[in-house]
Design an enzyme around this catalytic site. Structure first.
Site, PDB file in Angstrom:
ATOM      1  N   HIS A 101     -11.919   5.844   1.526  1.00 21.01           N
ATOM      2  CA  HIS A 101     -12.415   4.470   1.638  1.00 21.01           C
ATOM      3  C   HIS A 101     -12.989   4.177   3.009  1.00 21.01           C
ATOM      4  O   HIS A 101     -13.181   3.021   3.369  1.00 21.01           O
ATOM      5  CB  HIS A 101     -11.294   3.475   1.317  1.00 21.01           C
ATOM      6  CG  HIS A 101     -10.832   3.542  -0.097  1.00 21.01           C
ATOM      7  ND1 HIS A 101      -9.841   2.725  -0.601  1.00 21.01           N
ATOM      8  CD2 HIS A 101     -11.219   4.325  -1.137  1.00 21.01           C
ATOM      9  CE1 HIS A 101      -9.628   3.009  -1.879  1.00 21.01           C
ATOM     10  NE2 HIS A 101     -10.455   3.990  -2.221  1.00 21.01           N
TER      11      HIS A 101
ATOM     12  N   ASP B  63      -7.725   6.928  -0.050  1.00 24.93           N
ATOM     13  CA  ASP B  63      -7.778   5.602   0.568  1.00 24.93           C
ATOM     14  C   ASP B  63      -8.447   5.746   1.931  1.00 24.93           C
ATOM     15  O   ASP B  63      -9.242   6.659   2.127  1.00 24.93           O
ATOM     16  CB  ASP B  63      -6.364   4.993   0.677  1.00 24.93           C
ATOM     17  CG  ASP B  63      -6.386   3.472   0.637  1.00 24.93           C
ATOM     18  OD1 ASP B  63      -6.993   2.877   1.548  1.00 24.93           O
ATOM     19  OD2 ASP B  63      -5.822   2.877  -0.291  1.00 24.93           O
TER      20      ASP B  63
END
Length: 440
Positions: free
Chosen positions: A289, A266
């Protein structure tokens, strides 16, 4: 004048100098707003807090004394490192170190398993947690029935240091495999998962030279902390591990994150509401991310993020580069944000503002309200995009993005060919080189 007077005068000057030198920092007065936040602790309490906006630190020479202090090993209190739960030994060692301002030592070349635990303050100044070995999460999920949100918490500790080069291992695979984001097998289970290490309500905190690995969810989080210095962290988890943010900042002020390598499933770094005066410098990110402000405004909430600088970062193979994400229906603002001197290598969305963020299975309905984004600078950002759209500004129709500045931004295609920019409801200024440019 008596012969003793010069000696007495000299002694008083020396004494005054020692008193003055003992002051390590000066903080301007505290200002508060009425925005409330609830934070759960291990005993089931919901602690009600408020957004607190602190002044800048005028001087910070040193937080920790160099004087010789006692060292307390967890082994001296019965820690076995044999696969059993060493929580009681860690609690006893912590209480001793905390009461004396001593150094708690987790020895090298040993693996200690812990069930969920909270290390509570207040402690004597300069308490230090030196982890040379490895601390592993307890493998059975049943140990987290009382609190599904936390594994290790440091609560209300001031002038505190965490160091040593050791490892916090969340043993997260068992937690990930049931997540709907991890598997296509149905049924799946998205029940809450614990953050590996949480610092809550800590002040004058240093976290250095620590490895965080395979967290159940987020790796390390700072909630309602003030004056935090973070450096030389290594944070790793597989690319497909769900919601395993590297460093998470919320409700915190005066945060300095430096020289860290982060690769997770993430955001490498996520900064959310209540955060003020955050510096992120010399970061290597990937996989993951990217570096994100947000998400902000979920469930029609009010957001406040101000004074964030991301300077000198390299992002490789991430799904986003530098991102601001907000939910429709939110309110408040995010402003005075700078992304500077950043290299993108094969990044799918190198620059993105997404005010239509919707991280749920059902579509989000369009709403009139939005978090106001303004005074955002992108300067000297270069590299390659894995997607055709290298720059995406998807701003709110009713609350457009204002005062967005692009200075010397060049983002070319990773695979050859051209790149494009999509710019909706944004008021921007570009100076110097800017490619790809927004369509008219």
């Amino acid at each position: 004048m008596s012969p003793q007077t010069p000696i007495i005068t000299l002694f008083m000057i020396l004494l005054a100098s020692l008193v003055l030198c003992n002051c390590s920092y000066i903080v301007e007065p505290l200002h508060q707003t009425n925005s409330e936040y609830y934070y759960p602790l291990h005993d089931g309490r919901l602690i009600k807090t408020k957004h607190q906006h602190f002044g800048h630190i005028n001087k910070l020479d040193t937080l920790f004394s160099s004087r010789s202090r006692g060292m307390i090993s967890v082994d001296d209190f019965g820690a076995k490192a044999d696969g059993s739960d060493d929580r009681e030994a860690f609690k006893k060692a912590w209480n001793e170190a905390c009461s004396k301002g001593a150094i708690l030592v987790v020895p090298k070349n040993r693996i200690y398993r812990l069930k969920p635990i909270t290390f509570s303050g207040p402690c004597q100044p300069n308490t230090t947690f030196m982890i040379y070995g490895t601390i592993e999460a307890w493998p059975q999920m049943s140990a987290y029935e009382e609190d599904r949100l936390h594994w290790i918490v440091f609560d209300s500790v001031t002038n505190f240091n965490v160091d040593g080069g050791g490892i916090f291992n969340g043993k997260g695979k068992k937690w990930w495999k049931n997540s709907c984001k991890f598997t296509n097998n149905l049924p799946c289970n998205d029940e809450p998962r614990p953050t590996a290490v949480t610092f809550y309500n800590c002040k004058n905190l240093r976290v250095k030279n620590i490895n965080f690995k395979d967290a159940q969810k987020m790796h390390v989080a700072f909630f309602r902390c003030f004056n935090v210095f973070v450096s030389n962290l290594v944070v790793t988890a597989p690319e497909n591990s769900p919601n395993t943010d590297g460093i998470h900042v919320a409700e915190s002020q005066n945060i300095d994150i430096r020289k860290s390598n982060i690769g997770t499933g993430d955001d490498c770094i996520s900064i959310i509401s209540g955060s003020k005066n955050v510096q992120v410098i010399d970061i290597t990110c990937g996989p993951g991310h990217g570096i994100s402000i947000g998400s902000l405004g979920a469930n029609n909430s009010e957001a406040e993020v101000v004074n964030v600088v991301v300077n000198r970062a390299t992002l490789t193979g991430t799904t986003n580069g530098v991102r601001i994400k907000t939910w429709q229906g939110g309110s408040g603002y995010a402003r005075n944000i700078k992304f500077m001197n950043i290299v993108m290598q094969n990044v799918t969305n190198p620059i993105i503002i997404d005010q239509y963020y919707c991280d749920q299975t059902e579509p989000c309905q369009e709403q009139d309200k939005a978090v106001q984004l303004s005074h955002v600078l992108y300067q000297n950002i270069r590299g390659t995009s894995a997607s055709t759209v290298a720059i995406k500004f998807a701003c709110s129709r009713t609350v457009p993005c204002r005062e967005i500045y692009l200075h010397d931004v060049i983002l070319e295609s990773q695979g050859g060919g051209g790149t494009t920019a999509t710019c909706e409801n944004v008021r921007y200024v570009n100076r110097g080189k800017f490619y790809p440019q927004c369509s008219p």
